[in-house]
Structure formats: C-alpha cells, structure tokens
Scaffold this active site. Structure first.
Site, PDB file in Angstrom:
ATOM      1  N   GLU A   1       5.594  -0.373  -7.421  1.00 42.47           N
ATOM      2  CA  GLU A   1       4.375  -0.099  -6.641  1.00 42.47           C
ATOM      3  C   GLU A   1       3.838   1.314  -6.869  1.00 42.47           C
ATOM      4  OE1 GLU A   1       2.692  -2.309  -5.350  1.00 42.47           O
ATOM      5  OE2 GLU A   1       4.043  -3.942  -4.801  1.00 42.47           O
TER       6      GLU A   1
ATOM      7  N   HIS B   1       9.327  -3.017   4.362  1.00 43.92           N
ATOM      8  CA  HIS B   1       9.233  -4.459   4.644  1.00 43.92           C
ATOM      9  C   HIS B   1       9.781  -4.692   6.054  1.00 43.92           C
ATOM     10  CE1 HIS B   1       9.004  -6.147   0.276  1.00 43.92           C
ATOM     11  NE2 HIS B   1       8.260  -5.078   0.426  1.00 43.92           N
TER      12      HIS B   1
ATOM     13  N   SER C   1       9.261   2.868  -9.055  1.00 43.78           N
ATOM     14  CA  SER C   1       8.932   1.704  -8.231  1.00 43.78           C
ATOM     15  C   SER C   1       7.802   0.906  -8.866  1.00 43.78           C
ATOM     16  CB  SER C   1       8.470   2.180  -6.848  1.00 43.78           C
ATOM     17  OG  SER C   1       7.873   1.111  -6.164  1.00 43.78           O
TER      18      SER C   1
HETATM   19  P1  13P Z   1      10.558  -1.559  -5.893  1.00 49.08           P
HETATM   20  O1  13P Z   1      10.090  -0.232  -5.369  1.00 49.08           O
HETATM   21  O2  13P Z   1      12.048  -1.655  -5.978  1.00 49.08           O
HETATM   22  O3  13P Z   1       9.879  -1.915  -7.199  1.00 49.08           O
HETATM   23  O4  13P Z   1      10.165  -2.628  -4.779  1.00 49.08           O
HETATM   24  C1  13P Z   1       9.009  -3.371  -4.832  1.00 49.08           C
HETATM   25  C2  13P Z   1       8.517  -3.751  -3.489  1.00 49.08           C
HETATM   26  O5  13P Z   1       8.965  -3.313  -2.459  1.00 49.08           O
HETATM   27  C3  13P Z   1       7.385  -4.676  -3.468  1.00 49.08           C
HETATM   28  O6  13P Z   1       6.947  -4.910  -2.192  1.00 49.08           O
END
Ligand code: 13P
Length: 200
Positions: free
Chosen positions: A77, A98, A75
């Site tokens: 993040e 989210h 990720s």
């Molecule tokens: P990834 O985990 O797919 O990179 O998603 C990034 C994200 O949710 C940023 O808020």
C-alpha cells in the site's frame, strides 16, 4: 542513534503494539512516516509478521517509489501512503489498520456516527467510508481524500481503516479512536438506539 534509526525503531515498536492490540491482523496493515524536507518516507515492509519485524526491515523510499534503504519490498500500500503525503501537507504519519469493528462498518460501507466526544476531539467528527479502490493502487489514497476532509481518520470500503497524524504517536492514537468509536457504537446499537453528537 540518528533520527532515521529512531523512527525505524518507533515504527517497529508501534507495529508490534498494534498487532497485540488487534489493530493489525496477520501481516496486514501498514504504517509510515514522512520526512517532508527530504522527500522520503519510512514504511513497513510487505507481508512480514509483526513479532519478527526488525528496524532494518523498515523501507526508506521516495514518494515516487524509489527505494533508498532496505532489503525487503515496501508495503503493497505504499502508493496510498505516498498519495496522502502528496495531497495532505499537514500529515507526516499514516497508519492503515484492519481493526475489526471499524472494518465491519467499512465492509457495510457505512459512516460511523460521532457518538463519543473523542470522535470530535481527535478525529474531527463522524468517520466516513472512502469509495472502494483496488488495493495497492494510488486510487486507495486518492479516494480517501474526500472522506478525510476535516478528519483525521476514515474507513476504506471493504478494506480497513486509515488514520493520519502529524507524527506516529498521533496517527496511532487516531487509529485507536476510530476503533473505539466503532466498537462503542456497535455495542450501543445492540442494546438500544445510539444518539449521535452534533458537536462537542
Ligand atoms: P502489507 O503492508 O503487508 O502489504 O499489507 C497489505 C494490506 O494491509 C492491505 O490491506
């Protein structure tokens, strides 16, 4: 089946559930757990659809970014997850969603008041919004620390939700309650003046 394989499967199953429940949208959101004694974390890969994600896609890495297992990139993040594990010793699972109602408050950079008993019982009180930081940086995690003080969840300005727990099950439940409190508070505001609780 060994522990690592079980945890990979649990992350995949919970990620798909989060997608179906609307906590994740598109490929956004990410989930990890930390094997503290071994200094390793397991984390969802970046930009993979949740309906096709497999256990072998989960990345095993050290908190410094060294990839130990996995053919996909972690990720975007991962630095946020690593910062939380480094700074919050009681936390062994991190879940970034989210989810829409809570993220709406994050966009407004507003605290979500503790209008339900679950806000205290599960989350520790109101749901604060962490200061904005550029996505993908360690600052996202560091800025969340004051908002997480005495709390199991917060929002991230113009970004989403961060929920933590001692394990994946608890982090997941906390993320659900962040969204539930935000949704009920929004609905209550639409029909009247919500009364925040001061304690349980
Ligand atoms: P990834 O985990 O797919 O990179 O998603 C990034 C994200 O949710 C940023 O808020």
């Amino acid at each position: 089946m060994n522990t690592l394989q079980k945890l990979k499967q649990e992350i995949v199953a919970r990620s798909l559930q989060a997608f179906r429940e609307g906590l994740f949208s598109g490929t956004s959101g990410n989930m990890s757990c930390c094997l503290r004694e071994e200094g390793r974390m397991l984390i969802t890969p970046t930009s993979v659809r949740y309906d096709v994600m497999r256990a072998e896609d989960i990345v095993v890495m050290r908190l410094d970014g060294t990839i130990l297992e996995g053919r996909l990139q972690p990720s975007s993040e991962w630095r946020m997850h690593a910062a939380i594990y480094e700074k919050k010793p009681g936390v062994s699972a991190v879940f970034h969603t989210h989810s829409p109602y809570a993220t709406a408050f994050a966009v407004n950079r507003q605290t979500i008041p503790a209008v339900l008993i679950e806000a205290f019982a599960f989350l520790g009180g109101d749901i604060r919004c962490a200061d904005y930081a550029t996505p993908g940086t360690r600052e996202v995690g560091l800025n969340a620390l004051p908002a997480l003080e005495g709390r199991m969840g917060c929002t991230l300005a113009n970004h989403g939700v961060l929920a933590v727990g001692k394990d994946l099950q608890q982090a997941y439940l906390n993320a659900e309650y962040v969204e539930d409190v935000a949704r009920i508070y929004s609905l209550a505001r639409a029909v009247g003046t919500p009364v925040p609780l001061e304690k349980l």
